[in-house]
Write a protein that holds these residues in place. Structure first.
Motif, PDB file in Angstrom:
ATOM      1  N   SER A  84      -4.884   1.477   4.032  1.00  0.00           N
ATOM      2  CA  SER A  84      -4.149   1.089   2.655  1.00  0.00           C
ATOM      3  C   SER A  84      -3.524  -0.531   2.787  1.00  0.00           C
ATOM      4  O   SER A  84      -2.611  -0.974   2.438  1.00  0.00           O
ATOM      5  N   ARG A 100      -4.785  -5.576  -0.234  1.00  0.00           N
ATOM      6  CA  ARG A 100      -4.309  -6.057  -1.589  1.00  0.00           C
ATOM      7  C   ARG A 100      -4.195  -7.541  -1.560  1.00  0.00           C
ATOM      8  O   ARG A 100      -4.084  -8.147  -0.433  1.00  0.00           O
ATOM      9  N   ARG A 115      -6.901  -1.911 -12.127  1.00  0.00           N
ATOM     10  CA  ARG A 115      -5.909  -2.362 -11.285  1.00  0.00           C
ATOM     11  C   ARG A 115      -5.167  -3.599 -11.840  1.00  0.00           C
ATOM     12  O   ARG A 115      -5.840  -4.822 -12.042  1.00  0.00           O
ATOM     13  N   VAL A 129      -8.108   8.795  -7.213  1.00  0.00           N
ATOM     14  CA  VAL A 129      -8.888   7.594  -6.684  1.00  0.00           C
ATOM     15  C   VAL A 129      -7.869   6.595  -5.903  1.00  0.00           C
ATOM     16  O   VAL A 129      -6.822   6.731  -6.245  1.00  0.00           O
ATOM     17  N   GLY A 130      -8.583   5.913  -5.061  1.00  0.00           N
ATOM     18  CA  GLY A 130      -7.761   4.963  -4.193  1.00  0.00           C
ATOM     19  C   GLY A 130      -8.185   3.585  -4.034  1.00  0.00           C
ATOM     20  O   GLY A 130      -9.465   3.253  -4.336  1.00  0.00           O
ATOM     21  N   CYS A 131      -7.267   2.708  -3.398  1.00  0.00           N
ATOM     22  CA  CYS A 131      -7.894   1.415  -3.294  1.00  0.00           C
ATOM     23  C   CYS A 131      -8.713   1.326  -1.888  1.00  0.00           C
ATOM     24  O   CYS A 131      -8.896   2.431  -1.350  1.00  0.00           O
ATOM     25  N   CYS A 181      -7.961   3.084   1.547  1.00  0.00           N
ATOM     26  CA  CYS A 181      -6.749   4.029   1.462  1.00  0.00           C
ATOM     27  C   CYS A 181      -6.919   5.497   1.563  1.00  0.00           C
ATOM     28  O   CYS A 181      -7.611   6.015   0.400  1.00  0.00           O
ATOM     29  N   ILE A 186      -5.035   7.426   0.982  1.00  0.00           N
ATOM     30  CA  ILE A 186      -3.582   8.204   0.304  1.00  0.00           C
ATOM     31  C   ILE A 186      -4.210   8.699  -1.246  1.00  0.00           C
ATOM     32  O   ILE A 186      -4.043   9.837  -1.882  1.00  0.00           O
ATOM     33  N   LYS A 187      -5.107   7.662  -1.704  1.00  0.00           N
ATOM     34  CA  LYS A 187      -5.609   7.852  -3.151  1.00  0.00           C
ATOM     35  C   LYS A 187      -4.565   8.331  -4.085  1.00  0.00           C
ATOM     36  O   LYS A 187      -4.541   9.474  -4.801  1.00  0.00           O
ATOM     37  N   CYS A 188      -3.347   7.303  -4.460  1.00  0.00           N
ATOM     38  CA  CYS A 188      -2.729   7.879  -5.788  1.00  0.00           C
ATOM     39  C   CYS A 188      -2.810   7.323  -6.869  1.00  0.00           C
ATOM     40  O   CYS A 188      -2.356   7.803  -7.975  1.00  0.00           O
ATOM     41  N   GLY A 189      -4.062   6.858  -7.281  1.00  0.00           N
ATOM     42  CA  GLY A 189      -4.714   6.654  -8.400  1.00  0.00           C
ATOM     43  C   GLY A 189      -5.182   7.726  -9.382  1.00  0.00           C
ATOM     44  O   GLY A 189      -5.552   8.542  -8.492  1.00  0.00           O
ATOM     45  N   CYS A 224      -0.028  -1.746   1.311  1.00  0.00           N
ATOM     46  CA  CYS A 224       0.517  -1.125   0.333  1.00  0.00           C
ATOM     47  C   CYS A 224       1.814  -0.510   0.874  1.00  0.00           C
ATOM     48  O   CYS A 224       1.979  -0.214   1.903  1.00  0.00           O
ATOM     49  N   PHE A 267       3.631   1.977   0.212  1.00  0.00           N
ATOM     50  CA  PHE A 267       3.825   3.345   0.736  1.00  0.00           C
ATOM     51  C   PHE A 267       3.551   3.584   2.140  1.00  0.00           C
ATOM     52  O   PHE A 267       4.341   4.462   2.752  1.00  0.00           O
TER      53      PHE A 267
HETATM   54  S1  SF4 Z   1      -1.330   4.444  -1.768  1.00  0.00           S
HETATM   55 FE1  SF4 Z   1      -1.981   4.213  -3.951  1.00  0.00          FE
HETATM   56  S2  SF4 Z   1      -1.566   2.036  -4.476  1.00  0.00           S
HETATM   57 FE2  SF4 Z   1      -1.321   2.165  -2.240  1.00  0.00          FE
HETATM   58  S3  SF4 Z   1      -3.373   1.407  -1.444  1.00  0.00           S
HETATM   59 FE3  SF4 Z   1      -3.321   3.714  -1.726  1.00  0.00          FE
HETATM   60  S4  SF4 Z   1      -4.207   4.139  -3.868  1.00  0.00           S
HETATM   61 FE4  SF4 Z   1      -3.611   1.986  -3.400  1.00  0.00          FE
END
Ligand code: SF4
Lengths: 190, 624
Positions: free
Chosen positions: B73, B76, B181, B284-286, B289, B291-294, B504, B506
């Motif tokens: 993650s 960015r 994004r 979907v994620g960045c 990542c 986590i994939k919060c998208g 990120c 998070f």
């Molecule tokens: S938690 Fe969400 S915003 Fe943060 S890097 Fe992962 S997919 Fe992107």
């Protein structure tokens, strides 16, 4: 021994709770059937819980890992039947019933104690999987994450019932707590 | 250099000169990358009082120090400039994988200067940069622009672009990358539009070097494992950021009808579960990542059936939903798609529409002002129509394109009371009357009314402490506790480092400062400890504050809208509460080492942080 899951088991369990509520003094010892029953009542009567748990569906089992110093010679299972802000029941149950809960959360006795005393933040413990979701699965974990405020409220309510933990008891009380667990084991398979 | 590529590109759009510069090692060590290095350049190179949409403003893109490494993650980049919406320091941050591809093209960042006479775009291909004519792209939105550029240059190119909102200088226009994004906040898309820079396409294969691969891999592995069994991570993957909607609502802090109340009666129609049922296709994620919060989504019913895209996320749902009193999730999703395609910040756009709805409700705006439109709360058709008009600056959209602060100044009639911004930046969807400390964070955030500068919503609304700072517990969110202002300061500093390294935020809930410091040390080969982590965050934060002070910002601007200070919440668990900001500001300034009268960082604090050069800039020569 009464057969777990039967009406007979339920009736005798309720009878035991009623008897002990008469014989035991307040504050009740944490993890006794009377403490569990008071906890159930607190949840049932709490408007804030009803509100924050409005969307919650499913039973939750709290597994206190065996800890002889706290009188627990084996794991203890507290099953909470929760549905849309209502609390249908909270009971100490045999492992085979507890393990079937929709969400099984497991931790050392000492960690649970610190959570219930609010020395540890329940959400942080859940988030870092120290109150371990067993087995871990993403769908259930996501639902737990969404229930953060409900978890916090449950901890508040348990604290309102009592903060008298078995490992803090004087020896006489501790012995009778151990005797109680033994009886729960022989009569109820707990 | 390890971690960083060590080079930036300077592009003068007036004379079309392109040059390469090395990032001095001492600058990298003091500011790390991303937001840190970009803010350093902005402070040094942009004079106070300039027009944000004029040639003297600089638009600086900078990838994070860890971007492109497989650290979870952490892919960015930040964009920094003076904001046309707030007239102070601005930063916006975005994920996806554009920031990673920029580094692979050979550069950590790009500084754009001047203004091009004609529309242009920049191409960087493996270290070679070129400005090209964008006449054929001007007037196109983000999806189409990206498509045309990929067709021209090849699919491997990754594009950051503005849509027509940026071209039309909408004050809260966003820069979009990976199509969906957004570097959304503060109107940096308008700065890009003012420079007639349509897009930046990047591609490359250059290696990002890691000093101590073995240690790096060990820590990364640990972090991936941690995220693999993390309940918050699972929640974000399961519901996206809309996970928090119910939680904020049950705390009585979900701003509804332009913050007239904090309880939304139709939350279950627009919450995470509802979103999953109605529009979700998959998560979907960045870059890198887990986590994939998208959310990849598709509208399946109503007039927008068949429309596809990504999002909406929490802020968008809460703002186009609760704040506009609109329970139509399909319309919210459509508004989100439109904002992404036009290149608009959904927070500012939706908030400005909610403000307009209240003006309409109170008779401050009438149908004769709106071209016949009934801009009433809950009117989802009006929301969609307004997004179009804002982006095109058509009719009443021209007024809304200026943002809430300017609108209120122009409309008057008491509308300033409920113009929900701080320093011109529209507030995100957490009512600070339901968690008092969050009001302090809104009031003091360097870029204006913002939640991710110091995400104190974590330990309050979400009851979820941040591991990245030593102590983040907030005992009772409804009480103003002066001692807890340190949590805001610590979070602001720590999350500043996250923006500098490209992580990120998070991750700040799951990783502690020790772990992140070890990762930075392993990547760069520097001796890097928790103390450095804390100090660098504080240094960058104070430098940004100094930029704002130099622009004339004082303590008086560290405040909240009158509604939050004076109008008690009418219902819910926080009923009767307002923000008593006065109790919190002094102790916060004290923790910060800022002058309580002026709000300036004191010379001692600046010296302690190695920012001696800043002292003269904000105090004149007498303090040297
Ligand atoms: S938690 Fe969400 S915003 Fe943060 S890097 Fe992962 S997919 Fe992107």
């Amino acid at each position: 021994m009464y057969k777990a899951g039967t009406k007979e088991w339920e009736d005798y369990y309720d009878k035991l709770v009623a008897q002990r509520k008469k014989s035991e003094s307040i504050p009740y010892i944490v993890l006794t059937p009377e403490w569990v029953s008071e906890f159930e009542k607190k949840i049932q009567g709490d408007d804030r819980y009803k509100q924050v748990a409005k969307t919650w569906e499913g039973s939750v089992t709290l597994v206190f890992k065996a800890d002889p110093e706290a009188g627990l010679d084996k794991d203890l299972f507290v099953l909470m039947d929760l549905w849309h802000g209502e609390c249908r029941s909270v009971k100490i149950v045999p492992s085979e019933i507890g393990r079937n809960g929709d969400y099984v959360l497991e931790a050392e006795y000492g960690r649970w104690k610190r959570v219930l005393k609010k020395e540890l933040n329940v959400v942080k413990e859940l988030a870092t999987n120290k109150l371990k979701l067993v087995p871990f699965n993403f769908k259930n974990a996501a639902k737990l994450a969404a229930a953060a405020q409900a978890a916090l409220r449950l901890v508040d309510l348990s604290g309102q019932v009592s903060n008298k933990f078995p490992d803090d008891l004087e020896s006489k009380e501790f012995d009778s707590f151990k005797a109680l667990l033994k009886k729960l084991n022989t009569d109820f398979g707990i | 250099m390890f971690g960083l590529m060590g080079k930036i590109l300077r592009v003068n759009l007036t004379d079309k000169n392109i040059s390469e510069e090395r990032i001095p090692e001492e600058v990298a060590k003091k500011f790390l990358g991303g937001r840190g290095i970009a803010s350093k350049y902005l402070f040094d190179e942009v004079k106070s009082g300039i027009d944000p949409l004029g040639p003297e403003n600089k638009l600086i893109f900078m990838s994070g120090l860890l971007a492109g490494t497989p650290s979870p993650s952490a892919g960015r980049y930040s964009v920094v400039a003076k904001s046309p919406l707030t007239n102070i320091w601005a930063q916006s941050n975005s994920g996806g994988r554009w920031g990673v591809d920029l580094k692979h093209s050979g550069f950590d960042g790009i500084i754009f200067e001047g203004i091009s006479e004609k529309p242009v775009y920049l191409v960087i291909d493996d270290g070679q940069a070129e400005i090209r004519d964008a006449d054929d792209l001007w007037g196109k939105n983000v999806t189409e622009t990206t498509g045309v550029l990929k067709e021209k240059l090849g699919n491997k190119f990754n594009v950051a672009a503005i849509g027509t909102a940026g071209e039309n200088l909408v004050k809260y226009a966003a820069i979009m990358n990976d199509i969906h994004r957004a570097a959304g906040r503060c109107g940096l898309g308008a700065v890009m539009g003012s420079k007639r820079l349509k897009a930046i396409a990047v591609n490359g294969t250059m290696e990002i070097k890691i000093a101590d691969k073995k240690t790096f891999q060990e820590i990364s592995k640990k972090q991936y494992e941690l995220l693999g069994e993390n309940i918050l991570g699972a929640g974000l993957q399961g519901y996206g950021t809309t996970l928090v909607l119910d939680i904020v609502n049950v705390c009585g802090g979900l701003p509804t009808r332009n913050w007239q109340t904090g309880v939304c009666s139709f939350a279950e129609d627009i919450n995470g579960e509802s979103l999953s049922e109605k529009v979700l296709v998959d998560a979907v994620g960045c870059f890198a990542c887990p986590i994939k919060c998208g959310r990849r989504t598709e509208i399946k019913k109503g007039p927008y059936t068949g429309e596809k895209g990504e999002g909406p996320e929490y802020e968008t749902v809460a703002i186009f939903g609760a704040m506009c009193d609109n329970s139509n999730l399909e319309a919210i999703t459509m508004a989100n798609y439109l904002c992404n395609d036009y290149g608009l910040d959904t927070i500012s756009c939706g908030s400005t529409i909610a403000f307009t709805m209240e003006c309409f409700e109170k008779g401050i705006l009438k149908t004769e002002d709106t071209g016949g439109m009934e801009i009433s709360f809950g009117n989802s058709d009006a929301i969609i129509e307004l997004v179009h008009r804002i982006a095109k600056r058509e009719g009443v959209g021209d007024l809304l394109a200026e943002g809430t602060r300017i609108m209120a100044q122009r409309l008057g009639q008491g509308s300033e009371r409920f113009a929900m911004h701080v320093k011109g930046l529209e507030l995100p969807a957490y009512d600070s009357r339901a968690a008092k400390i969050t009001g302090l964070a809104f009031a003091t955030a360097n870029r204006g009314g913002d939640h991710v500068t110091g995400y104190v919503q974590g330990p309050t609304f979400l009851a979820s402490p941040f591991l990245v700072i030593e102590e983040s517990e907030i005992e009772d969110p409804l009480k103003e506790n002066p001692a807890e202002t340190k949590v805001v300061k610590d979070l602001e500093d720590a999350l500043t480092v996250f923006d500098a390294v490209g992580s990120c935020k998070f991750m700040g809930m799951a990783s502690d400062a020790q772990e992140i410091s070890e990762i930075i040390a392993a990547v760069t080969g520097w001796k890097f400890e928790v103390e450095d982590f804390r100090k660098i965050g504080e240094r960058i934060y104070n430098l940004e504050r100094a930029f704002n002070v130099r622009e004339g910002l004082t303590r008086a601007e560290d405040t909240l809208p009158k509604r939050l200070l004076e109008e008690p919440l009418p219902e819910g668990p926080a009923e009767g509460n307002v923000n008593n900001l006065g109790i919190l500001l002094d102790p916060y300034y004290e923790f910060r080492g800022w002058d309580k009268t002026t709000g300036k960082p004191t010379p001692e604090k600046l010296r302690e942080l190695g920012l001696e050069n800043v002292i003269k800039q904000i105090y004149g020569s007498k303090e040297q």
